[in-house]
Design a protein around this motif. Sequence first.
Motif, PDB file in Angstrom:
ATOM      1  N   LEU A   1       0.832  -1.203   0.000  1.00 49.02           N
ATOM      2  CA  LEU A   1       0.000   0.000   0.000  1.00 49.02           C
ATOM      3  C   LEU A   1       0.866   1.252   0.000  1.00 49.02           C
ATOM      4  O   LEU A   1       1.866   1.312   0.711  1.00 49.02           O
ATOM      5  CB  LEU A   1      -0.913  -0.004   1.233  1.00 49.02           C
ATOM      6  N   TRP A   2       0.472   2.231  -0.792  1.00 46.63           N
ATOM      7  CA  TRP A   2       1.127   3.529  -0.826  1.00 46.63           C
ATOM      8  C   TRP A   2       0.152   4.522  -0.195  1.00 46.63           C
ATOM      9  O   TRP A   2      -0.953   4.711  -0.695  1.00 46.63           O
ATOM     10  CB  TRP A   2       1.442   3.926  -2.268  1.00 46.63           C
ATOM     11  N   ALA A   3       0.580   5.105   0.902  1.00 42.97           N
ATOM     12  CA  ALA A   3      -0.304   5.995   1.655  1.00 42.97           C
ATOM     13  C   ALA A   3      -0.442   7.363   0.996  1.00 42.97           C
ATOM     14  O   ALA A   3       0.491   7.855   0.356  1.00 42.97           O
ATOM     15  CB  ALA A   3       0.240   6.167   3.071  1.00 42.97           C
TER      16      ALA A   3
ATOM     17  N   TYR B   1      -2.691   4.239  -3.566  1.00 41.43           N
ATOM     18  CA  TYR B   1      -2.792   3.098  -4.470  1.00 41.43           C
ATOM     19  C   TYR B   1      -2.090   1.902  -3.844  1.00 41.43           C
ATOM     20  O   TYR B   1      -1.368   2.033  -2.856  1.00 41.43           O
ATOM     21  CB  TYR B   1      -2.216   3.392  -5.854  1.00 41.43           C
ATOM     22  N   ALA B   2      -2.324   0.754  -4.436  1.00 47.45           N
ATOM     23  CA  ALA B   2      -1.590  -0.468  -4.068  1.00 47.45           C
ATOM     24  C   ALA B   2      -0.633  -0.763  -5.211  1.00 47.45           C
ATOM     25  O   ALA B   2      -0.866  -0.348  -6.357  1.00 47.45           O
ATOM     26  CB  ALA B   2      -2.558  -1.617  -3.880  1.00 47.45           C
ATOM     27  N   HIS B   3       0.435  -1.464  -4.906  1.00 52.43           N
ATOM     28  CA  HIS B   3       1.322  -1.931  -5.972  1.00 52.43           C
ATOM     29  C   HIS B   3       1.784  -3.336  -5.632  1.00 52.43           C
ATOM     30  O   HIS B   3       1.788  -3.749  -4.474  1.00 52.43           O
ATOM     31  CB  HIS B   3       2.494  -0.968  -6.204  1.00 52.43           C
ATOM     32  N   LEU B   4       2.118  -4.070  -6.680  1.00 54.31           N
ATOM     33  CA  LEU B   4       2.535  -5.457  -6.541  1.00 54.31           C
ATOM     34  C   LEU B   4       4.049  -5.547  -6.503  1.00 54.31           C
ATOM     35  O   LEU B   4       4.737  -4.616  -6.930  1.00 54.31           O
ATOM     36  CB  LEU B   4       2.025  -6.267  -7.743  1.00 54.31           C
ATOM     37  N   ASP B   5       4.556  -6.687  -6.034  1.00 57.33           N
ATOM     38  CA  ASP B   5       5.984  -6.945  -6.210  1.00 57.33           C
ATOM     39  C   ASP B   5       6.281  -6.758  -7.696  1.00 57.33           C
ATOM     40  O   ASP B   5       5.464  -7.137  -8.555  1.00 57.33           O
ATOM     41  CB  ASP B   5       6.329  -8.393  -5.831  1.00 57.33           C
ATOM     42  N   GLU B   6       7.431  -6.218  -8.002  1.00 54.29           N
ATOM     43  CA  GLU B   6       7.786  -5.933  -9.396  1.00 54.29           C
ATOM     44  C   GLU B   6       7.772  -7.209 -10.250  1.00 54.29           C
ATOM     45  O   GLU B   6       7.268  -7.200 -11.374  1.00 54.29           O
ATOM     46  CB  GLU B   6       9.160  -5.244  -9.461  1.00 54.29           C
ATOM     47  N   ASP B   7       8.307  -8.316  -9.707  1.00 51.69           N
ATOM     48  CA  ASP B   7       8.304  -9.587 -10.454  1.00 51.69           C
ATOM     49  C   ASP B   7       6.889 -10.018 -10.798  1.00 51.69           C
ATOM     50  O   ASP B   7       6.612 -10.448 -11.919  1.00 51.69           O
ATOM     51  CB  ASP B   7       8.957 -10.712  -9.627  1.00 51.69           C
ATOM     52  N   LEU B   8       5.982  -9.934  -9.836  1.00 55.45           N
ATOM     53  CA  LEU B   8       4.596 -10.337 -10.061  1.00 55.45           C
ATOM     54  C   LEU B   8       3.950  -9.443 -11.112  1.00 55.45           C
ATOM     55  O   LEU B   8       3.254  -9.937 -12.013  1.00 55.45           O
ATOM     56  CB  LEU B   8       3.797 -10.295  -8.754  1.00 55.45           C
ATOM     57  N   PHE B   9       4.189  -8.145 -11.031  1.00 51.75           N
ATOM     58  CA  PHE B   9       3.603  -7.233 -12.023  1.00 51.75           C
ATOM     59  C   PHE B   9       4.101  -7.593 -13.426  1.00 51.75           C
ATOM     60  O   PHE B   9       3.321  -7.625 -14.381  1.00 51.75           O
ATOM     61  CB  PHE B   9       3.920  -5.776 -11.680  1.00 51.75           C
TER      62      PHE B   9
END
Length: 174
Positions: free
Chosen positions: A100-102, A128-136
């Motif tokens: 999570l990005w506050a 916003y939320a963000h995923l691990d870079e590998d998963l993205f």
Amino acid sequence: MPHDEHKKTLRDIETLSYYAKKFQRLRVDRAHGIAPHKPILLLSVIELIGKGAIKENKIYLSDELIKTFLKYWSYLGSESHNPDISRPFFHMRSGKFWHLWANPGYEKIIASKMKLKTFAEVKRAIKYAHLDEDLFEFLQEPLTRASLLVVLVSRWFPGRHEQIEQIYFQSSEF
């Protein structure tokens, strides 16, 4: 295949396997039967990445994400649960691949592990939320995206892959 390339391929397979296990082991509420919120949120994010609606590793609690979530919920949701996207959006971080990005001023609340309970609280605190870079990266590639989708559907919605494919190709508009 050169040695370095072979090592990278093995690392990619191990990493993909890691995320497949994460998708299978999502922590879901089981108090009133399995709450499918997190798997449905992931289906929604996978669809939006696949259709190019999410181009960068920033997953906003947007109208488009909400409509897509509700589209899947209408077919796969549980009658004993509310189709509230804000809770899985917030709690998915327990899977360790969703971050999570506050919003400015809410960093301490997000870092404190305090639970946000309402849609308004989540929207106010999380940019916003963000995923691990590998998963993205895996979700941007059709083959690995399809593999992770099969894992997710097989675990959480067994026998419904064909139905989910039909839902995927429907418009998110009701």
